[in-house]
Design an enzyme around this catalytic site. Structure first.
Site, PDB file in Angstrom:
ATOM      1  N   TYR A  32       0.825  -1.207   0.000  1.00  0.00           N
ATOM      2  CA  TYR A  32       0.000   0.000   0.000  1.00  0.00           C
ATOM      3  C   TYR A  32       0.856   1.252   0.000  1.00  0.00           C
ATOM      4  CZ  TYR A  32       0.930   0.880   4.965  1.00  0.00           C
ATOM      5  OH  TYR A  32       1.548   1.179   6.154  1.00  0.00           O
ATOM      6  N   LYS A 146       6.485  -2.065   1.957  1.00  0.00           N
ATOM      7  CA  LYS A 146       5.296  -1.448   2.582  1.00  0.00           C
ATOM      8  C   LYS A 146       4.117  -2.417   2.436  1.00  0.00           C
ATOM      9  CE  LYS A 146       3.344   3.178   3.101  1.00  0.00           C
ATOM     10  NZ  LYS A 146       3.312   3.138   4.556  1.00  0.00           N
ATOM     11  N   GLU A 178      12.324   1.942  14.339  1.00  0.00           N
ATOM     12  CA  GLU A 178      11.410   3.006  13.869  1.00  0.00           C
ATOM     13  C   GLU A 178      10.135   2.971  14.699  1.00  0.00           C
ATOM     14  OE1 GLU A 178       9.998   2.396   9.824  1.00  0.00           O
ATOM     15  OE2 GLU A 178       9.631   0.279  10.178  1.00  0.00           O
TER      16      GLU A 178
HETATM   17  N1  PMP Z   1       7.730   3.589   8.965  1.00  0.00           N
HETATM   18  C1  PMP Z   1       6.542   2.961   8.976  1.00  0.00           C
HETATM   19  C2  PMP Z   1       6.448   1.604   9.581  1.00  0.00           C
HETATM   20  C3  PMP Z   1       5.410   3.574   8.413  1.00  0.00           C
HETATM   21  O1  PMP Z   1       4.220   2.946   8.403  1.00  0.00           O
HETATM   22  C4  PMP Z   1       5.532   4.888   7.890  1.00  0.00           C
HETATM   23  C5  PMP Z   1       4.310   5.594   7.346  1.00  0.00           C
HETATM   24  N2  PMP Z   1       3.981   5.152   6.077  1.00  0.00           N
HETATM   25  C6  PMP Z   1       6.783   5.503   7.898  1.00  0.00           C
HETATM   26  C7  PMP Z   1       7.872   4.832   8.439  1.00  0.00           C
HETATM   27  C8  PMP Z   1       6.969   6.884   7.299  1.00  0.00           C
HETATM   28  O2  PMP Z   1       6.892   6.823   5.905  1.00  0.00           O
HETATM   29  P1  PMP Z   1       6.461   8.100   5.037  1.00  0.00           P
HETATM   30  O3  PMP Z   1       7.334   9.210   5.471  1.00  0.00           O
HETATM   31  O4  PMP Z   1       6.723   7.673   3.637  1.00  0.00           O
HETATM   32  O5  PMP Z   1       5.020   8.350   5.323  1.00  0.00           O
END
Ligand code: PMP
Length: 290
Positions: A32, A146, A178
């Protein structure tokens, strides 16, 4: 009336239905993306569509649309839904097939669904900062994809919710990885430190934009492993994501970071990030000022 995208067509949101044997529904067999929209314009859409293509490639799904086709559809959807500020959620699954773990042997069309949701910038939290808790990272070893399989992230975020916190900071042993829906940064002695984009974290688009912003402004960055001890001793801490932008972290497990207020480098980064948004999407009505 709200609209959505199903199999490359714009349909009424209420008609965007998938089969009970969609592999995304049964196995989480899909990927996604979430793209932020400000003033009716997408922010960093190329980066998001490229990441979607990378995610589908990495699990052997061939997207039946080019990025250009997809972008055209997304622009149309934003217009039809009169979306000013919000997100576009897109997911692609391996499609519908009789339930069997291995991939279908016959060709199945991947199932693309997309809808939009209105959201506003979380400006109050961006000004005050948010609370977090530490939790062991129990997810699989391909967090760079993702994937729709978000059970580890869901359970982690629930822990944060139950603790009255905005987010968790996940770690594998001593190594900080993270958040459940965000990347984590610390600042120590004017150096911005964040986990390298390897298989243990998602390569956030916000993270990458911010690293470019740091370079432009001569801020030193280290993309490397950092420990819980370094996190606790940090001068500043913040998280990034498409919906949270640059969000100051002012508390971890009940202990204050930078005296419980957003740090000066974090605040500068919020301002510079806001300018990047304005370059692509036009003026933001609420500036983050302190
Ligand atoms: N890590 C995870 C596990 C996430 O779900 C997200 C949000 N999509 C992020 C980091 C940050 O990604 P982005 O800056 O592309 O939204």
């Amino acid at each position: 009336m709200e609209f959505a995208i199903l199999h490359g067509e714009i349909v009424k949101r209420s008609e965007a239905k998938v089969d009970v044997e969609d592999r995304g529904y049964q196995f989480g067999d899909g990927v996604y993306e979430v793209i932020r929209v400000y003033n009716g314009k997408m922010f960093t859409e190329h980066e998001h569509l490229n990441r979607l293509a990378k995610s589908t490639d990495s699990i052997g799904i061939s997207l039946p649309f080019t990025n250009e086709n997809l972008k055209g559809l997304l622009v149309e959807l934003i217009e039809k839904n009169k979306l000013q500020n919000g997100i576009i959620y897109m997911q692609v699954t391996r499609g519908v097939a009789l339930r069997n773990h291995a991939f279908p042997t016959e060709y199945v069309t991947p199932c693309l669904t997309t809808y939009t949701k209105k959201i506003e910038r979380p400006v109050d939290s961006m000004r005050s900062g948010v609370k977090t808790i530490l939790t062991e990272d129990i997810r699989w070893l391909r967090c760079d994809i993702k994937s729709l399989n978000l059970l580890g992230n869901v359970l982690a975020k629930q822990k944060a919710a139950e603790a009255g916190c905005f987010e968790v900071i996940q770690h594998r042993g001593q190594e900080v990885t993270e958040g459940s829906t965000s990347n984590i940064f610390i600042v120590k002695n004017d150096i911005v430190i964040t986990h390298a984009s390897d298989h243990l974290i998602l390569k956030g688009i916000t993270k990458d934009v911010l690293l470019v912003v740091c370079a432009k402004n001569n801020l030193r960055v280290e993309e490397r492993m950092f420990t819980i001890e370094e996190l606790k001793q940090a001068d500043e801490c913040f998280l990034t994501s498409s919906t949270s932008e640059v969000m100051p972290i002012v508390e971890i497990d009940g202990n204050k970071i930078s005296n419980g207020i957003p740090g000066p480098i974090t605040r500068k980064l919020q301002e510079w990030f806001g300018q990047e948004i304005e370059k692509q999407c036009g003026s933001l009505n609420e500036k983050i000022t302190f």
